[in-house]
Design a protein around this motif. Structure first.
Motif, PDB file in Angstrom:
ATOM      1  N   ALA A 175      11.561  33.393   2.710  1.00 52.95           N
ATOM      2  CA  ALA A 175      11.284  32.096   2.087  1.00 52.95           C
ATOM      3  C   ALA A 175      11.070  30.973   3.102  1.00 52.95           C
ATOM      4  O   ALA A 175      10.294  30.058   2.856  1.00 52.95           O
ATOM      5  N   THR A 176      11.746  31.063   4.250  1.00 51.80           N
ATOM      6  CA  THR A 176      11.724  29.953   5.214  1.00 51.80           C
ATOM      7  C   THR A 176      10.967  30.261   6.499  1.00 51.80           C
ATOM      8  O   THR A 176      10.565  29.344   7.203  1.00 51.80           O
ATOM      9  N   GLY A 177      10.835  31.543   6.835  1.00 51.56           N
ATOM     10  CA  GLY A 177      10.247  31.910   8.116  1.00 51.56           C
ATOM     11  C   GLY A 177      11.231  31.812   9.266  1.00 51.56           C
ATOM     12  O   GLY A 177      10.843  31.983  10.419  1.00 51.56           O
ATOM     13  N   HIS A 178      12.506  31.571   8.988  1.00 51.59           N
ATOM     14  CA  HIS A 178      13.531  31.528  10.043  1.00 51.59           C
ATOM     15  C   HIS A 178      13.865  32.964  10.434  1.00 51.59           C
ATOM     16  O   HIS A 178      14.548  33.660   9.678  1.00 51.59           O
ATOM     17  N   PRO A 179      13.417  33.438  11.601  1.00 54.43           N
ATOM     18  CA  PRO A 179      13.489  34.860  11.892  1.00 54.43           C
ATOM     19  C   PRO A 179      14.801  35.391  12.465  1.00 54.43           C
ATOM     20  O   PRO A 179      15.053  36.586  12.397  1.00 54.43           O
ATOM     21  N   VAL A 180      15.645  34.546  13.036  1.00 50.81           N
ATOM     22  CA  VAL A 180      16.808  35.050  13.775  1.00 50.81           C
ATOM     23  C   VAL A 180      18.101  34.805  12.997  1.00 50.81           C
ATOM     24  O   VAL A 180      18.368  33.694  12.550  1.00 50.81           O
ATOM     25  N   VAL A 181      18.887  35.870  12.852  1.00 50.83           N
ATOM     26  CA  VAL A 181      20.215  35.767  12.265  1.00 50.83           C
ATOM     27  C   VAL A 181      21.239  36.284  13.261  1.00 50.83           C
ATOM     28  O   VAL A 181      20.917  37.073  14.145  1.00 50.83           O
ATOM     29  N   ARG A 182      22.457  35.823  13.077  1.00 52.28           N
ATOM     30  CA  ARG A 182      23.582  36.347  13.842  1.00 52.28           C
ATOM     31  C   ARG A 182      24.575  36.907  12.839  1.00 52.28           C
ATOM     32  O   ARG A 182      24.736  36.379  11.736  1.00 52.28           O
ATOM     33  N   SER A 183      25.252  37.971  13.202  1.00 52.15           N
ATOM     34  CA  SER A 183      26.305  38.482  12.342  1.00 52.15           C
ATOM     35  C   SER A 183      27.323  37.372  12.110  1.00 52.15           C
ATOM     36  O   SER A 183      27.638  36.598  13.013  1.00 52.15           O
ATOM     37  N   PHE A 184      27.834  37.287  10.898  1.00 45.09           N
ATOM     38  CA  PHE A 184      28.865  36.309  10.556  1.00 45.09           C
ATOM     39  C   PHE A 184      30.168  37.043  10.246  1.00 45.09           C
ATOM     40  O   PHE A 184      30.977  36.625   9.441  1.00 45.09           O
ATOM     41  N   GLU A 185      30.337  38.200  10.901  1.00 46.34           N
ATOM     42  CA  GLU A 185      31.531  39.014  10.750  1.00 46.34           C
ATOM     43  C   GLU A 185      32.447  38.814  11.958  1.00 46.34           C
ATOM     44  O   GLU A 185      31.964  38.686  13.088  1.00 46.34           O
ATOM     45  N   PRO A 186      33.766  38.773  11.737  1.00 46.16           N
ATOM     46  CA  PRO A 186      34.698  38.592  12.855  1.00 46.16           C
ATOM     47  C   PRO A 186      34.500  39.649  13.938  1.00 46.16           C
ATOM     48  O   PRO A 186      34.351  40.840  13.646  1.00 46.16           O
ATOM     49  N   GLY A 187      34.462  39.200  15.183  1.00 43.77           N
ATOM     50  CA  GLY A 187      34.340  40.104  16.321  1.00 43.77           C
ATOM     51  C   GLY A 187      32.934  40.577  16.636  1.00 43.77           C
ATOM     52  O   GLY A 187      32.732  41.323  17.585  1.00 43.77           O
ATOM     53  N   GLU A 188      31.939  40.178  15.853  1.00 46.02           N
ATOM     54  CA  GLU A 188      30.556  40.597  16.096  1.00 46.02           C
ATOM     55  C   GLU A 188      29.746  39.414  16.612  1.00 46.02           C
ATOM     56  O   GLU A 188      29.786  38.329  16.030  1.00 46.02           O
ATOM     57  N   GLU A 189      28.996  39.641  17.693  1.00 44.17           N
ATOM     58  CA  GLU A 189      28.220  38.563  18.302  1.00 44.17           C
ATOM     59  C   GLU A 189      26.733  38.853  18.371  1.00 44.17           C
ATOM     60  O   GLU A 189      25.984  38.112  18.980  1.00 44.17           O
ATOM     61  N   TRP A 190      26.263  39.930  17.734  1.00 47.57           N
ATOM     62  CA  TRP A 190      24.873  40.342  17.856  1.00 47.57           C
ATOM     63  C   TRP A 190      23.945  39.470  17.005  1.00 47.57           C
ATOM     64  O   TRP A 190      24.341  38.856  16.036  1.00 47.57           O
ATOM     65  N   PHE A 191      22.687  39.457  17.433  1.00 50.31           N
ATOM     66  CA  PHE A 191      21.610  38.741  16.745  1.00 50.31           C
ATOM     67  C   PHE A 191      20.555  39.753  16.314  1.00 50.31           C
ATOM     68  O   PHE A 191      20.364  40.780  16.967  1.00 50.31           O
TER      69      PHE A 191
END
Length: 117
Positions: free
Chosen positions: A57-73
């Protein structure tokens, strides 16, 4: 990762759970945070897949995990996983006492049958 315009490290997350699931009374398996606007959406294993819907919907391509202890994108535009990236505004994950799947009280007993693989 996509150019720097896809990440705004100053924007806080939109909340502690998936925006659309909270509005609809739904539930999620894991959470993802848009690195551009802070929108919290549910992962692609979740019944509603709101993080991917937000990207479409937005074209915003990058997410990061929002789980404790996870830092990946993850970059939807390139289908690439990145082990790390820039620090984002806090908080960097859902509250540790919030269960996964969540939220507490809305997850059906047979939740695993609803997961997308």
């Amino acid at each position: 990762m996509t150019d720097g315009n896809a990440i705004d490290p100053t924007v806080p997350p939109s909340g502690t759970g998936c925006v659309e699931c909270e509005e609809a009374g739904g539930w999620w398996f894991h959470l993802r945070r848009c690195a551009d606007c802070g929108h919290i959406g549910c992962c692609d294993s979740s019944p509603a897949r709101h993080a991917t819907a937000h990207y479409r919907a937005t074209g915003h391509p990058v997410v990061r995990s929002f789980e404790p202890g996870e830092e990946w994108f993850w970059d939807y535009s390139t289908d690439e996983l990145y082990a790390s990236g820039p620090e984002l505004a806090p908080p960097v994950s859902r509250p540790a006492d919030q269960p996964a799947p969540g939220p507490a009280g809305r997850v059906p007993a047979d939740w695993a049958r609803s997961l997308h693989r």
